[in-house]
Design a protein around this motif. Sequence first.
Motif, PDB file in Angstrom:
ATOM      1  N   PHE A  65       0.827  -1.209   0.000  1.00 46.76           N
ATOM      2  CA  PHE A  65       0.000   0.000   0.000  1.00 46.76           C
ATOM      3  C   PHE A  65       0.863   1.262   0.000  1.00 46.76           C
ATOM      4  O   PHE A  65       0.600   2.210  -0.739  1.00 46.76           O
ATOM      5  N   LEU A  66       1.908   1.293   0.828  1.00 48.89           N
ATOM      6  CA  LEU A  66       2.792   2.462   0.868  1.00 48.89           C
ATOM      7  C   LEU A  66       3.446   2.696  -0.487  1.00 48.89           C
ATOM      8  O   LEU A  66       3.541   3.837  -0.950  1.00 48.89           O
ATOM      9  N   ARG A  67       3.886   1.616  -1.129  1.00 45.58           N
ATOM     10  CA  ARG A  67       4.520   1.766  -2.447  1.00 45.58           C
ATOM     11  C   ARG A  67       3.528   2.254  -3.479  1.00 45.58           C
ATOM     12  O   ARG A  67       3.870   3.016  -4.384  1.00 45.58           O
ATOM     13  N   SER A  68       2.262   1.815  -3.355  1.00 44.70           N
ATOM     14  CA  SER A  68       1.257   2.237  -4.330  1.00 44.70           C
ATOM     15  C   SER A  68       0.958   3.730  -4.202  1.00 44.70           C
ATOM     16  O   SER A  68       0.521   4.361  -5.155  1.00 44.70           O
ATOM     17  N   ALA A 117     -10.905   5.387   6.949  1.00 48.12           N
ATOM     18  CA  ALA A 117     -10.085   5.377   5.733  1.00 48.12           C
ATOM     19  C   ALA A 117      -9.666   3.962   5.362  1.00 48.12           C
ATOM     20  O   ALA A 117      -9.504   3.646   4.175  1.00 48.12           O
ATOM     21  N   THR A 118      -9.515   3.092   6.366  1.00 52.32           N
ATOM     22  CA  THR A 118      -9.096   1.714   6.083  1.00 52.32           C
ATOM     23  C   THR A 118     -10.139   0.975   5.251  1.00 52.32           C
ATOM     24  O   THR A 118      -9.796   0.116   4.436  1.00 52.32           O
ATOM     25  N   PHE A 119     -11.421   1.306   5.432  1.00 48.86           N
ATOM     26  CA  PHE A 119     -12.497   0.692   4.649  1.00 48.86           C
ATOM     27  C   PHE A 119     -12.338   1.064   3.183  1.00 48.86           C
ATOM     28  O   PHE A 119     -12.442   0.218   2.286  1.00 48.86           O
ATOM     29  N   HIS A 120     -12.072   2.357   2.923  1.00 46.19           N
ATOM     30  CA  HIS A 120     -11.890   2.827   1.547  1.00 46.19           C
ATOM     31  C   HIS A 120     -10.635   2.208   0.936  1.00 46.19           C
ATOM     32  O   HIS A 120     -10.655   1.771  -0.224  1.00 46.19           O
ATOM     33  N   ARG A 121      -9.550   2.178   1.706  1.00 45.36           N
ATOM     34  CA  ARG A 121      -8.298   1.634   1.184  1.00 45.36           C
ATOM     35  C   ARG A 121      -8.440   0.157   0.844  1.00 45.36           C
ATOM     36  O   ARG A 121      -7.901  -0.315  -0.158  1.00 45.36           O
ATOM     37  N   ALA A 122      -9.166  -0.586   1.687  1.00 46.94           N
ATOM     38  CA  ALA A 122      -9.328  -2.025   1.446  1.00 46.94           C
ATOM     39  C   ALA A 122     -10.047  -2.280   0.131  1.00 46.94           C
ATOM     40  O   ALA A 122      -9.660  -3.157  -0.647  1.00 46.94           O
ATOM     41  N   ALA A 123     -11.115  -1.502  -0.134  1.00 43.41           N
ATOM     42  CA  ALA A 123     -11.859  -1.671  -1.384  1.00 43.41           C
ATOM     43  C   ALA A 123     -10.997  -1.299  -2.582  1.00 43.41           C
ATOM     44  O   ALA A 123     -10.949  -2.014  -3.592  1.00 43.41           O
ATOM     45  N   GLY A 128      -7.938  -3.044  -6.912  1.00 44.90           N
ATOM     46  CA  GLY A 128      -6.749  -2.656  -7.664  1.00 44.90           C
ATOM     47  C   GLY A 128      -5.917  -3.872  -8.030  1.00 44.90           C
ATOM     48  O   GLY A 128      -5.346  -3.948  -9.125  1.00 44.90           O
ATOM     49  N   TYR A 129      -5.851  -4.865  -7.123  1.00 42.35           N
ATOM     50  CA  TYR A 129      -5.149  -6.109  -7.427  1.00 42.35           C
ATOM     51  C   TYR A 129      -5.777  -6.787  -8.656  1.00 42.35           C
ATOM     52  O   TYR A 129      -5.082  -7.307  -9.524  1.00 42.35           O
ATOM     53  N   VAL A 130      -7.125  -6.800  -8.692  1.00 43.55           N
ATOM     54  CA  VAL A 130      -7.824  -7.422  -9.824  1.00 43.55           C
ATOM     55  C   VAL A 130      -7.497  -6.689 -11.122  1.00 43.55           C
ATOM     56  O   VAL A 130      -7.183  -7.301 -12.147  1.00 43.55           O
ATOM     57  N   SER A 162      -5.741 -16.327   5.139  1.00 51.64           N
ATOM     58  CA  SER A 162      -6.725 -15.407   5.726  1.00 51.64           C
ATOM     59  C   SER A 162      -6.736 -14.069   4.985  1.00 51.64           C
ATOM     60  O   SER A 162      -7.794 -13.458   4.786  1.00 51.64           O
ATOM     61  N   SER A 163      -5.570 -13.601   4.547  1.00 54.21           N
ATOM     62  CA  SER A 163      -5.504 -12.339   3.800  1.00 54.21           C
ATOM     63  C   SER A 163      -6.180 -12.490   2.441  1.00 54.21           C
ATOM     64  O   SER A 163      -6.919 -11.609   1.995  1.00 54.21           O
ATOM     65  N   ILE A 164      -5.936 -13.630   1.777  1.00 54.64           N
ATOM     66  CA  ILE A 164      -6.555 -13.873   0.470  1.00 54.64           C
ATOM     67  C   ILE A 164      -8.069 -13.965   0.622  1.00 54.64           C
ATOM     68  O   ILE A 164      -8.818 -13.417  -0.189  1.00 54.64           O
ATOM     69  N   THR A 165      -8.527 -14.634   1.679  1.00 55.50           N
ATOM     70  CA  THR A 165      -9.967 -14.737   1.936  1.00 55.50           C
ATOM     71  C   THR A 165     -10.583 -13.358   2.112  1.00 55.50           C
ATOM     72  O   THR A 165     -11.648 -13.045   1.558  1.00 55.50           O
ATOM     73  N   ARG A 166      -9.900 -12.498   2.879  1.00 52.16           N
ATOM     74  CA  ARG A 166     -10.406 -11.154   3.121  1.00 52.16           C
ATOM     75  C   ARG A 166     -10.465 -10.329   1.831  1.00 52.16           C
ATOM     76  O   ARG A 166     -11.441  -9.630   1.565  1.00 52.16           O
ATOM     77  N   ILE A 167      -9.421 -10.427   1.008  1.00 47.77           N
ATOM     78  CA  ILE A 167      -9.371  -9.663  -0.240  1.00 47.77           C
ATOM     79  C   ILE A 167     -10.467 -10.128  -1.204  1.00 47.77           C
ATOM     80  O   ILE A 167     -11.172  -9.316  -1.808  1.00 47.77           O
TER      81      ILE A 167
END
Length: 197
Positions: A65-68, A117-123, A128-130, A162-167
Amino acid sequence: MAYDKSVPSSFTKNGIYYFERRVPTDLLKHYDTKKIAYSLRTRSVKIAETRARQAADQLDEYWYFLRSKDVELPGKHRLRMATDMANTAPQAPPTEAVTLSEAVSVYLKLKGAGRPATFHRAAERSCGYVIDVAGDKDLRAFTKKDANMFRDSLIERRLSGSSITRIFGTVRSVTNFAAGELGISITNPFGGVYFDR
């Protein structure tokens, strides 16, 4: 202090495991230290391994996220444009194409009000990965092949199950919500994708 190769990113001190990870050179400007280290509060190898891996996954995701923020990445630019246009999010008829970045815009406009802000960043980050893998396509154009490529790219990033499931859950929520709001019928290809949890 002794390093234990059986538990990655760790060392032991008086029998207690500690997590340790060097901050990447390109991200040092975000930190006041060159190394992150703290106690995992356990003497158990198995527990230390699990906690160290979770910590490493969280750091990898946050560093991405920081790099993005610092470097414009494919897909991220489109998402920021869509977010900027959130006040005029398209109420498109079903015959018009609705891209994933536009779906994020609709989702955040209607469900993001008052959210942190974390809700917006997560979406934005998850979708963005997709987009990085499959492109910013019409919601109806995504296929199971795209979803599998998306899964494989997350596995290559060495994210935990767990991270993949969340994403994946975030991507499904965005696409289902936007499709429902805009009257689009889709069979969500991001559901039922197999991976080792």
